[in-house]
Write an enzyme that holds these catalytic residues in place. Structure first.
Site, PDB file in Angstrom:
ATOM      1  NE  ARG A 130     -13.688  29.639  -5.606  1.00 55.83           N
ATOM      2  CZ  ARG A 130     -14.860  29.603  -6.084  1.00 55.83           C
ATOM      3  NH1 ARG A 130     -15.945  30.686  -5.646  1.00 55.83           N
ATOM      4  NH2 ARG A 130     -15.351  28.755  -7.115  1.00 55.83           N
ATOM      5  N   PRO A 146     -10.132  39.194 -12.191  1.00 58.08           N
ATOM      6  CG  PRO A 146      -9.451  38.784 -14.167  1.00 58.08           C
ATOM      7  CD  PRO A 146      -9.262  38.510 -12.840  1.00 58.08           C
ATOM      8  CD  GLU A 147     -13.845  40.137  -7.993  1.00 60.26           C
ATOM      9  OE1 GLU A 147     -15.153  40.649  -7.808  1.00 60.26           O
ATOM     10  OE2 GLU A 147     -13.028  39.841  -7.473  1.00 60.26           O
ATOM     11  CE  LYS A 206     -16.927  37.607 -11.677  1.00 60.50           C
ATOM     12  NZ  LYS A 206     -16.790  36.252 -10.829  1.00 60.50           N
ATOM     13  NE  ARG A 246      -3.683  29.568 -12.521  1.00 61.89           N
ATOM     14  CZ  ARG A 246      -4.305  29.660 -11.156  1.00 61.89           C
ATOM     15  NH1 ARG A 246      -4.310  30.847 -10.493  1.00 61.89           N
ATOM     16  NH2 ARG A 246      -4.831  28.458 -10.612  1.00 61.89           N
TER      17      ARG A 246
END
Length: 289
Positions: free
Chosen positions: A279, A2-3, A61, A128
């Site tokens: 990343r 999700p961005e 976000k 999560r």
DNA sequence: AGCTGTACCTGCAGGC
DNA sequence: TGCCTGCAGGTACAGC
């Protein structure tokens, strides 16, 4: 992941379905997810139960659900959070995208359920458990840690000139700078990789070493891929669904993200994967200079 | 001050 | 089959 495009997709859905509804009751399965000014969950819930939803905002976000009593619910879905709206008309759409969890709501990942007027419900699911919902006075939203330091964002206050001045100050790899929400709000791993690919810039390059022309190109490439993300309803690579539980389509248009080992769409050589600030970073070593 | 590394979690893919 | 390991990534924070 999700961005900006994914969270905006959720916002549009929530705006359509939630505004005008009253929060009748709230069921909390995992207390750490939903917090507020008090240590007591019961006291916190008193601030929102009985109130009407008037507006849904997005900052980077983050999402903010504004109520008509001076309180808001700030939400960050982080990696695997979902906000899914259901009423007697929308159930079927949500079922389709939730087959992994038996197609049912609630499921084992549902941590908060908002019961709304007109028999509607809003589910917060999060595999999560990284995401959060915070009950806070509307006037205090911008004091929350995440919102307080959020940088300018694309399609809002991030002009090309401002972008250039931020990039010029960056003594870190350009990809890492793009991911820093304090410098620029809303960009994550997918759109940073794809934006750099589109601009033909090597993600490892130090930000301040980019030429003015490259910076300008990157600005427009970022807007381009973010716009594509918005148009396709976001990327559902892992767990993203919109407010009705439906998947997005941007994953069909990935330029570099997740494409390691595949052919570069521009020059045909092989997309490489490296780690940058921990990343996954994907790029074409031949045409990204 | 500014940067890097790690924690927070769980599902899943891959190796044996 | 099943165990183990590593990986996925947004943010907060400890530590250099």
């Amino acid at each position: 992941m999700p961005e900006l495009p994914e969270v905006e997709t959720i916002r549009l859905g929530l705006q359509k379905y939630l505004v005008g509804k009253t929060i009748v009751d709230v069921e909390v399965g995992l207390a750490k997810i939903l917090t507020g000014p008090s240590a007591s969950l019961r006291v916190n819930l008193q601030h929102i139960i009985g109130s009407k939803i008037v507006k849904i905002q997005r900052f980077g976000k983050g999402l903010v659900i504004d109520l008509d009593n001076g309180y808001s619910i700030a939400v960050h879905i982080k990696l695997t959070g979902q906000l899914i709206y259901q009423d007697s008309h929308t159930k079927f759409a949500a079922k389709l995208a939730l087959q992994k969890t038996g197609g049912q709501l609630p499921n084992k990942f549902t941590h908060v359920i908002f019961r709304l007027s007109q028999e509607a419900k809003l589910f917060y699911n999060d595999i999560r458990q990284f995401g959060w919902l915070k009950i806070v006075k509307t006037d205090d939203i911008q004091k929350l840690p995440f919102f307080k330091d959020l940088g300018p964002e694309p399609f809002k206050d991030l002009t090309q000139q401002l972008f250039s001045s931020i990039v010029r100050k960056g003594n870190i790899p350009i990809k890492v700078l793009l991911l820093d929400q304090k410098r620029i709000g809303g960009i994550g791993n997918i759109y940073s990789n794809d934006g750099l690919f589109d601009a033909m810039i090597d993600p490892r390059r130090k930000a301040k070493d980019l030429s003015e022309e490259e910076t300008k190109r990157l600005y427009h490439s970022l807007l381009k891929v973010l716009k594509k993300g918005l148009e396709t309803g976001g990327a559902s690579e892992i767990n993203f669904v919109n407010a009705l539980g439906e998947e997005g389509g941007y994953q069909k248009y990935f330029l570099a993200y997740g494409q390691d080992g595949k052919k570069c769409k521009r020059c045909g050589s092989t997309i490489k994967k490296i780690k940058l600030a921990g990343r996954g970073t994907y790029f074409c070593p031949k045409c990204q200079k």
